[in-house]
Enzyme design. Structure first.
Site, PDB file in Angstrom:
ATOM      1  CG  ASP A  30      -8.818 -28.134  -5.786  1.00  0.00           C
ATOM      2  OD1 ASP A  30      -9.678 -28.514  -5.030  1.00  0.00           O
ATOM      3  OD2 ASP A  30      -8.023 -28.872  -5.960  1.00  0.00           O
TER       4      ASP A  30
ATOM      5  CG  ASP B 115       5.263   7.692  15.063  1.00  0.00           C
ATOM      6  OD1 ASP B 115       4.617   7.351  15.940  1.00  0.00           O
ATOM      7  OD2 ASP B 115       4.729   8.620  14.405  1.00  0.00           O
TER       8      ASP B 115
ATOM      9  CG  ASP C 206      -8.798 -31.424  -3.509  1.00  0.00           C
ATOM     10  OD1 ASP C 206      -9.892 -32.065  -3.488  1.00  0.00           O
ATOM     11  OD2 ASP C 206      -7.753 -31.971  -4.441  1.00  0.00           O
TER      12      ASP C 206
ATOM     13  CD  GLU D 148       2.107  11.051  12.886  1.00  0.00           C
ATOM     14  OE1 GLU D 148       2.584   9.955  13.839  1.00  0.00           O
ATOM     15  OE2 GLU D 148       2.236  12.274  13.189  1.00  0.00           O
TER      16      GLU D 148
END
Length: 903
Positions: A648, A741, A371, A329
């Site tokens: 680009d 948890d 580039d 969870e």
């Protein structure tokens, strides 16, 4: 802004032909620009109902109301509500919502409250981080130019006045003036020029400026973007939005604004939404797997318990509790927390990540396309060599070129240095004192027809002599030369000499070096104006080789990325030989460059095969860049793209993760998910490392938690088939999961193994299933051993006290084995199989152990049906945990040996 050129004469304005032929067969989006490119100036002015004196204010305002602002369509800013919707639709949150629905149908109020709280926390964290990142990105935006010099009249018939107008208020028909340093504010047709040179690096990737002129010639009419003839970007009479003036001046007319510009139309087909990235696809796969496990668990538990329980309601509640216990969870909270921590750390380091999934995609990236201009290079040229006519190193050509650049800049009408002059001045400072020995007399600047620049200097003390120095493109300077200076002697040039000199320039070009020829002539002082006709009977001194300067950080960054499994691809609009040389300087083997026209006839699978084996793509436009990126993604790669120019934007949008810099054009920043506040590529390596660190902690949580939960479900099924009562009550399962948890949340702050950051990774459902099967079975065996011990302690009776004792004992054992699994499985470990966790993990683990033992041994446990176990149980528990630890370490080593991988 500087003043512009003189107005056109009527004769100049009337010259020119009709519309160019063949427009119907060309892309209709650019037909309007092509028509204007082939029109005479006066014809173009009449077409837009304008004049050499510009528009009057009333007409300009009416056109602005009709055509709209001169601005590209902007991506609408997302508010908190939009970010919330994105967070709610996250697949991991959807899994929690489904669990909440199931819990609601069975009346499980505590389960609904827990699941709702976890979903709310996850969504709140994500909204806060992404909304903050959007605001940080907005703060980096800024227009390079906000005003333009425009000729406007107060009313019809009044005199035209040049004034500054905001660029977003320009309209078609406006007459603007351009000077050095100006950013072209719209698509312009040149009416008159004076040595105009513009940089189109952000449009085409070409690092050197190009010259423009207003003369209508036969070649100027051959406009064909299909590849035959002059393209719109190369057209000498057009200046397109986004270019920058680096020299000269001009008067031009606005022919297109906003979305109607070349760039605006070129990007009309950019998708409104980015395609699903690697993170989104992999998260969906894991979520579907968890949902299937959850549904299978409900069916399996009901099948085993329904006929042995008192009521179907009790069996249904227990099945739902098992399903909730199976699914981690806290997964949305853990994922959001881990990515948010990485995002915050990157922001502190000057990297703004606008979307949390982009953090993961940076780490999962196995191909990075970049580039050249501004990414591999530092946006300036460097002197690579200086040679005499025989190709031997010689400083004299550099000295004379330096003098030409210095005096040419000092005495130019608009003292804006182009890239070549900047390189000559910056890289030859030792010749600065030599300028004191001369006095500049006249300057004849560079233009696109002559392709050379000349200065006339008078040596100190020699009033009757002048030194004429010319520098420029090799073929254009050689055409003016009759001699070459070799070893101090002027040798007459014949056809053989000229052939050798051209071959030397060609060799430089082959190596990716731009050859600048330097020639001189000594003459008597005449006092008459310098003209192009004076550039004759020159003596060639030699060549200066110029090269785009690679970033010092590029080689280090690319080497680091390659070591971490990221392949580099260079996509540029520049010449293949120039780009190949830059790749070599940046530590990349360019291999065999592929030009853009070579990929036009390939389908996507064939392009993907070519892209995989190619490092350098040259002469590619914006669409071809996007196609290459898309083909690599379809072939299964996680692709990143770094660029800062207009050309680009499509590739940035097509990539799994696009990155740009704060100085990039606005459309590039909008298309990017990552913004770098500098152009140092080593920052990108830090981002990749942060993404992999984050993913390592996420997958660590998922694998450990799901394997423990699956082991628990298997244990539940086995106990339910043999026990006449539930092995643990639904509320106890939820409490146990909550404690575990909460301890697992600390994994967001854990260390990671260096090996986990060594290669790109993403979620793999097969790898997850394999891990869960192996270690879930071991966890289940520990539970079954506990059941056997409890059956021995409790005996065969099933009194309420015995059942409570069984629930308590398994509650404690289950939490402790899960905590032990966290520390034994969280890393590869050394010879002992153990490695120390980060302090937050240690603290929360100890806290959970104390709470579990405290709840079991104190009256607090009675509220959830727990009963203190006898002391002998803890002896058995210590033995079970010891055997479990040794078994887990042995299985871990075997798993690594067989599958050659870990978390």
């Amino acid at each position: 802004m500087a003043s512009a050129a003189d107005p056109l004469t009527p004769a100049e304005a009337m010259a020119g032909p009709a519309d160019p032929p063949g427009l119907a067969r060309l892309d209709p989006r650019f037909a309007r620009l092509r028509r204007f490119a082939g029109m005479a100036p006066l014809q173009a002015l009449r077409e837009l109902d304008s004049s050499l004196h510009g528009l009057d204010e009333q007409e300009a305002q009416e056109r602005l109301a009709r055509d709209g602002d001169n601005a590209l369509p902007a991506t609408p800013a997302r508010g908190p509500l939009a970010h919330l919707m994105r967070a709610v639709l996250d697949p991991f949150v959807v899994v929690l919502v489904l669990l909440g629905v199931v819990s609601a149908l069975t009346g499980d109020v505590p389960g609904i409250a827990l699941i709702g709280a976890l979903a709310a926390i996850s969504c709140a964290l994500r909204v806060a981080q992404e909304y903050g990142a959007d605001r940080a990105a907005a703060a980096l935006r800024g227009m390079a130019a906000t005003t333009a010099t425009v000729l406007r009249r107060a009313r019809p018939g009044a005199a035209a006045i040049a004034r500054e107008v905001p660029t977003d208020q320009l309209v078609p028909g406006d007459v603007v003036r351009l000077a050095g340093g100006d950013v072209v504010p719209a698509d312009l047709l040149l009416l008159r020029c004076d040595g105009l040179a513009v940089s189109q690096a952000l449009l085409t990737g070409e690092s050197l400026p190009v010259t423009k002129h207003a003369t209508l010639t036969a070649s100027a009419r051959a406009v064909d973007d299909s590849g035959a003839g002059v393209t719109l970007l190369d057209h000498p009479r057009l200046c397109l939005l986004g270019a920058t003036v680096v020299g000269g001046s001009a008067t031009a007319m606005v022919v297109a604004t906003g979305a109607g510009t070349y760039f605006g139309m070129s990007n009309q087909d950019l998708p409104g939404r980015r395609g699903r990235s690697t993170f989104e696809r992999s998260v969906t796969g894991v979520s579907v797997t968890l949902i299937r496990l959850m549904l299978a668990t409900v069916v399996a538990v009901l099948a085993v318990t329904a006929f042995s329980r008192d009521t179907w309601l009790q069996a249904s509640l227990f099945a739902v509790a098992c399903a909730v216990g199976l699914v981690p969870e806290m997964l949305p909270v853990v994922v959001t927390t881990v990515l948010a921590r990485a995002q915050s750390a990157l922001r502190d380091g000057g990297i703004v990540v606008k979307r949390l999934p982009a953090v993961h995609n940076l780490g999962a990236m196995d191909v990075l396309c970049v580039d050249k201009t501004g990414t591999l290079t530092v946006d300036r040229l460097a002197v690579a060599c200086h040679l005499d006519p025989l190709g031997r190193p010689d400083a004299e050509p550099l000295r004379l070129a330096h003098l030409n650049a210095c005096f040419g800049l000092q005495h130019a009408d608009t003292p804006i240095a182009d890239a070549i002059d900047e390189a000559l001045i910056e890289h030859a400072p030792q010749y600065g004192d030599a300028a004191d020995a001369y006095t500049a007399q006249q300057v004849l600047g560079f233009d696109g027809t002559r392709r050379r620049a000349t200065v006339v200097l008078r040596p100190a003390g020699q009033w009757d002599r002048e030194l004429l120095i010319t520098k420029g493109a090799a073929e254009h300077v050689l055409a003016c030369c009759t001699h070459a200076r070799i070893d101090g002697r002027d040798v007459a040039l014949d056809a053989t000499h000229l052939q050798r000199l051209h071959a030397l320039a060609d060799r430089l070009h082959t190596d990716g070096v731009r050859a600048l020829a330097v020639a001189v002539k000594t003459r008597r002082a005449t006092g008459r104006p310098l003209r192009p006709a004076d550039e004759t009977a020159l003596t060639l001194i030699g060549y200066v080789g110029l090269l785009d300067e690679a970033k010092p950080s590029a080689a280090t960054a690319f080497s680091t990325l390659a070591e971490h499994g990221v392949r580099i691809k260079v996509l540029t609009g520049d010449h293949p030989l120039v780009a190949a040389r830059i790749c070599q300087d940046a530590g990349l083997d360019p291999g065999v460059p592929v030009c853009g026209h070579e990929i036009d006839g390939l389908d996507e699978p064939a392009l993907a095969v070519l892209a995989r084996r190619t490092t350098l793509f040259a002469r590619v436009d914006a669409r071809q860049k996007a196609r290459i990126v898309g083909a690599l993604r379809q072939a299964g790669h996680t692709v990143g793209y770094v660029g800062d120019g207009v050309n680009d934007a499509p590739a940035l949008h097509a990539a799994d993760v696009g990155a740009s810099v704060e100085s990039a054009v606005d459309i590039a920043r909008q298309s990017s998910e990552v913004l770098l506040t500098g152009k140092d590529l080593t920052a990108l390596t830090d981002a990749v490392a942060a993404g992999r660190h984050a993913f390592a902690n996420i997958v660590k949580y998922v694998k450990i938690t799901v394997s423990s939960n699956v082991g628990n479900v298997c244990s539940v099924l086995a106990a339910s088939a043999t026990l006449p009562f539930l092995p643990m009550l639904p509320l106890q399962i939820l409490l146990q999961n909550l404690l575990f948890d909460l301890s697992q949340l600390s994994l967001a702050f854990d260390h990671t193994d260096p090996a986990a950051r060594q290669r790109p990774r993403t979620f793999d459902t097969w790898d997850l299933s394999r891990f869960v099967l192996c270690f879930g079975a071991i966890n289940s065996l520990a539970d079954l051993a506990t059941f056997a011990v409890l059956r021995h302690i409790v005996g065969a009776h099933v009194s309420p006290t015995g059942q409570a004792l069984f629930h308590t004992a398994w509650f404690v054992e289950n939490l402790l084995t899960q905590i032990l699994a966290v520390h034994l499985l969280r890393g590869r470990g050394g010879k002992s199989g153990w490695s120390w966790a980060a302090r937050p993990v240690m603290v929360t683990s100890v806290a959970v152990i104390v709470l579990s033992l405290g709840v079991a041994a104190t009256p607090l446990g009675a509220a959830v049906g727990l009963h203190p176990p006898p002391a002998v149980y803890y002896l058995w528990l210590a033995g079970i945990l010891t055997v479990y630890a040794f078994t887990l370490v042995a299985a871990k080593r075997l798993y690594q040996r067989v599958f050659r991988t870990w978390l």
